[in-house]
Structures are given as structure tokens and as C-alpha cells.
Enzyme design. Structure first.
Site, mmCIF file in Angstrom:
data_model
loop_
_atom_site.group_PDB
_atom_site.id
_atom_site.type_symbol
_atom_site.label_atom_id
_atom_site.label_comp_id
_atom_site.label_asym_id
_atom_site.label_seq_id
_atom_site.Cartn_x
_atom_site.Cartn_y
_atom_site.Cartn_z
ATOM 1 N N LYS A 51 0.885 -1.303 0.136
ATOM 2 C CA LYS A 51 -0.295 0.099 -0.125
ATOM 3 C C LYS A 51 0.745 1.289 0.151
ATOM 4 O O LYS A 51 0.428 2.117 -0.699
ATOM 5 C CB LYS A 51 -0.862 0.071 1.242
ATOM 6 C CG LYS A 51 -2.014 -0.882 1.032
ATOM 7 C CD LYS A 51 -2.873 -1.319 2.358
ATOM 8 C CE LYS A 51 -3.912 -2.483 2.376
ATOM 9 N NZ LYS A 51 -4.383 -2.873 3.761
ATOM 10 N N GLN A 95 -4.798 -1.988 9.896
ATOM 11 C CA GLN A 95 -4.369 -3.318 9.101
ATOM 12 C C GLN A 95 -4.965 -4.150 9.896
ATOM 13 O O GLN A 95 -4.579 -4.350 11.227
ATOM 14 C CB GLN A 95 -3.041 -3.320 8.895
ATOM 15 C CG GLN A 95 -2.706 -4.519 8.264
ATOM 16 C CD GLN A 95 -3.235 -4.664 6.708
ATOM 17 O OE1 GLN A 95 -3.184 -3.732 6.025
ATOM 18 N NE2 GLN A 95 -3.781 -5.579 6.217
ATOM 19 N N ASP A 118 -11.054 2.557 4.739
ATOM 20 C CA ASP A 118 -11.530 1.228 4.606
ATOM 21 C C ASP A 118 -13.153 0.919 4.437
ATOM 22 O O ASP A 118 -13.716 0.088 4.090
ATOM 23 C CB ASP A 118 -11.019 0.321 5.598
ATOM 24 C CG ASP A 118 -9.703 -0.392 5.126
ATOM 25 O OD1 ASP A 118 -9.339 -0.605 3.814
ATOM 26 O OD2 ASP A 118 -8.694 -0.507 6.066
#
Ligand code: NAP
Length: 303
Positions: A51, A95, A118
Site C-alpha cells: 500500500k 491493518q 476502508d
């Protein structure tokens, strides 16, 4: 059979982002993504690095906050709060999975909804189901881009989603419903999965079970999206799943494993109209979509 490759779709998204970020940079704005990584899970470290690399390539600012596995809840709360307050931070990504002593839902709810790239904050989940999305979880959003790119019709179609996770299955179903498909969600307690899947004109599989979906599960002429990413180490199994595929065997020999989807690729490919490969199908779209969400977050806050 058409192979629905993800790379050209991801490249198109990236090109659009590159141009838009360049324009923002002319105004002195660099959209920024802050990733929080707790512990040393190897797969998570790989994802976070990928990422950050994608951010750099496209002109985003990226920072990773790496915390030790034994981080206490208050320390993680504190970091999230400081990123929430920081005007230079556009997107915050926690994460997953977190170490088991850290309750995931509580931390996801602490991320400021307008920085939740997200799309896992309850407010953003609610907006998605109400049909007015702010941030759409990256994998299902990428799959919708794939459908658009390859001209897959959804309105009025019978679609089955296998898997009901908050990350893939549920948001995928919400997007398909919004696109006027008739949606069924199947999961591990669904009896007779074969019969349910046979109904599908479009089948999206996100179960995390290698080769769960066999030829008998699919309707002839269906479009199949395979989200699963599973490591398989058994040579006999790989040879059964990919007969005659020397590249697979070479990869298995070199790395000790090969990545396999939730769909038994070779046998299903003979029966369907279109199918995503693993790797190279859905995977490339997820990161591209994360950056699209970060740009969107930047626009929402900074105009
Ligand atoms: P997850 O949280 O483990 O959810 C799996 C879902 O599949 C659950 O809802 C489970 O049902 C269902 N399931 C499991 N076994 C089943 C079976 N035998 N029959 C029917 N349903 C079954 O997984 P996830 O996070 O959604 O991820 C799914 C897969 O996609 C994984 O392989 C993951 O690595 C991959 N993935 C790939 C990307 C990408 O970018 N390519 C992104 C995200 C995920 P229950 O709810 O009843 O347990």
C-alpha cells in the site's frame, strides 16, 4: 471463456488517480494515507508495504505507524485519536487482523468516519446500506469497477455471494443490491450450497476455502468472481486443480506454495462465460480502490 483480468482495470483507476493527485499537488495538497500495523504478521506487513509503495508511485503521501504486538488498547486509542485530529492526515487504515487482545470493532469505531478509507466504521457501513455510500470497502468496490470495465450487466440478474464477512461479503451484497441485482448471500451454514450457486447468473465467492466451488456449483454461462486467496502446498492437489500448468508447478517448487482461489479454476473455466484468475483478478483492484478512497477523503475535507 473470458478471463476477467484485474490489471487493466487497476491501471485505468491508477491513471485517473495519478492525474487527479498531480492537480492537487499543484495546489500544494498531497493526499495522505496513514497505516497502522500492530505486531509482525508477515502477510499484514506485506500488504502494508504494498500500500505504501502504491501511494509513492501515484504521488500520495504515506506513513506507516508500526506498533509492537503487545501494544495496550489505550496506546492504540491514543494513536488513532491523534491521527483523527491531525489536519494533514486524510485517510487512516488499521491493518487487520489485530492481535487477539485488541477488540477490532472498538478500534474501527474510533477512526473518524471522514478518514475511514476502508469503509468499516459503523456510520460508513450504514450509509452504504442506505444507498448513499461515502467510503466503500476496497475489495467490493474494486469488483464493481471490474463489472463496469467488462460490461457485466447486474440489473435484474440473479447474483449469489458466497461469504458474509464485513470486509467482502456483506458490502458486496449491498453494492449488488444497489445495482438492482437480486442477491442471495450464502455462508458456512447454508445447506446445499451447490443448488444455491447453480441459480447464479453472477457468482461472487469470498469464502477463503481453496477450490470450494467446483464445476457442479456453476450455472453454464455464468460470470464468476473469485475473491479467495489461499496458499496450497500439496503438489498432487495443485496438479489436479491446474492440469498441465507447468508455471504453477514451477512456482510451487520455487516458493513451496502457490496461491489458489476459492474456485477450482480449470474445471469451472470450461463451463462459464467469464472468470477472474487468482492471482491477477480481484487482488490488483483492492489497493487501487484504497487510493481512490484516500483521494475522496482528501477532497471531502480539503475541497
Ligand atoms: P472471512 O472473514 O473468513 O469470511 C469467510 C466467509 O465465507 C464467512 O462468511 C464464512 O461463513 C464463509 N464460508 C466459509 N466456508 C464456507 C463454506 N464451506 N461454504 C460457504 N461459505 C463458507 O474471509 P474474508 O475476509 O471475507 O475473505 C475471504 C477470502 O477472500 C479469503 O481467502 C481472503 O484472503 C480473500 N480476500 C482477498 C482480497 C483481495 O484483495 N484479493 C481481499 C479480501 C479478502 P460464516 O460466516 O458462516 O463463517
Amino acid at each position: 471463456m473470458q478471463v476477467l483480468a484485474g490489471k487493466p482495470v487497476a491501471e485505468l483507476i491508477r491513471e485517473r488517480l495519478r492525474q487527479e493527485v498531480a492537480k492537487l499537488r499543484e495546489r500544494g495538497i498531497a493526499p495522505s494515507l496513514h497505516a497502522i500495523l500492530v505486531g509482525n504478521d508477515p502477510a499484514s506487513s506485506v500488504y502494508v508495504r504494498a500500500k505504501a509503495k502504491a501511494c509513492q508511485e501515484l504521488g500520495f503521501a504515506a506513513q506507516t505507524h508500526h506498533l509492537p504486538a503487545e501494544t495496550q488498547p489505550e496506546d492504540l486509542f491514543h494513536l488513532i485519536s491523534s491521527l483523527n485530529r491531525d489536519a494533514q492526515v486524510d485517510g487512516i487504515l488499521l491493518q487487520l487482523p489485530l492481535p487477539s487482545h485488541l477488540p477490532t470493532p472498538q478500534f474501527l469505531s474510533r477512526i473518524a468516519p471522514e478518514k475511514d478509507v476502508d469503509g468499516f466504521h459503523p456510520e460508513n457501513v450504514g450509509l452504504l446500506w442506505q444507498g448513499r455510500p461515502r467510503f466503500v470497502p476496497c475489495t467490493p468496490a474494486g469488483i464493481m469497477e471490474l463489472f463496469r470495465f467488462y460490461g457485466v450487466e447486474l440489473a435484474g440478474k440473479r447474483v449469489v455471494v458466497v461469504g458474509r464477512s464485513d470486509i467482502v461479503g456483506k458490502p458486496m451484497a449491498a453494492l449488488l443490491l444497489a445495482a438492482h441485482a437480486t442477491v442471495t448471500i450464502a455462508h458456512s451454514k447454508t445447506p446445499n450450497l451447490e443448488a444455491v450457486c447453480q441459480e447464479a447468473e453472477v457468482l461472487v465467492v469470498a469464502a477463503g476455502k481453496p477450490a470450494l466451488i467446483r464445476a457442479a456449483h456453476v450455472r453454464p454461462g455464468a460470470v464468476v468472481v473469485d475473491v479467495g486467496v489461499n496458499r496450497v502446498e500439496d503438489k498432487a492437489w495443485v496438479m489436479r486443480l491446474f492440469p498441465g500448468d507447468q508455471e504453477r508447478l514451477a512456482e510451487l517448487h520455487k516458493k513451496g506454495y502457490t496461491l489458489v482461489g476459492d474456485v477450482a479454476y480449470s474445471e469451472v473455466a470450461e463451463k462459464v462465460r467469464a472468470l477472474t484468475p487468482v492471482p491477477g483478478g480481484v487482488g490488483p483492484l483492492t489497493i487501487a480502490q484504497l487510493l481512490a478512497n484516500t483521494l475522496h477523503a482528501c477532497r471531502l475535507r480539503r475541497g
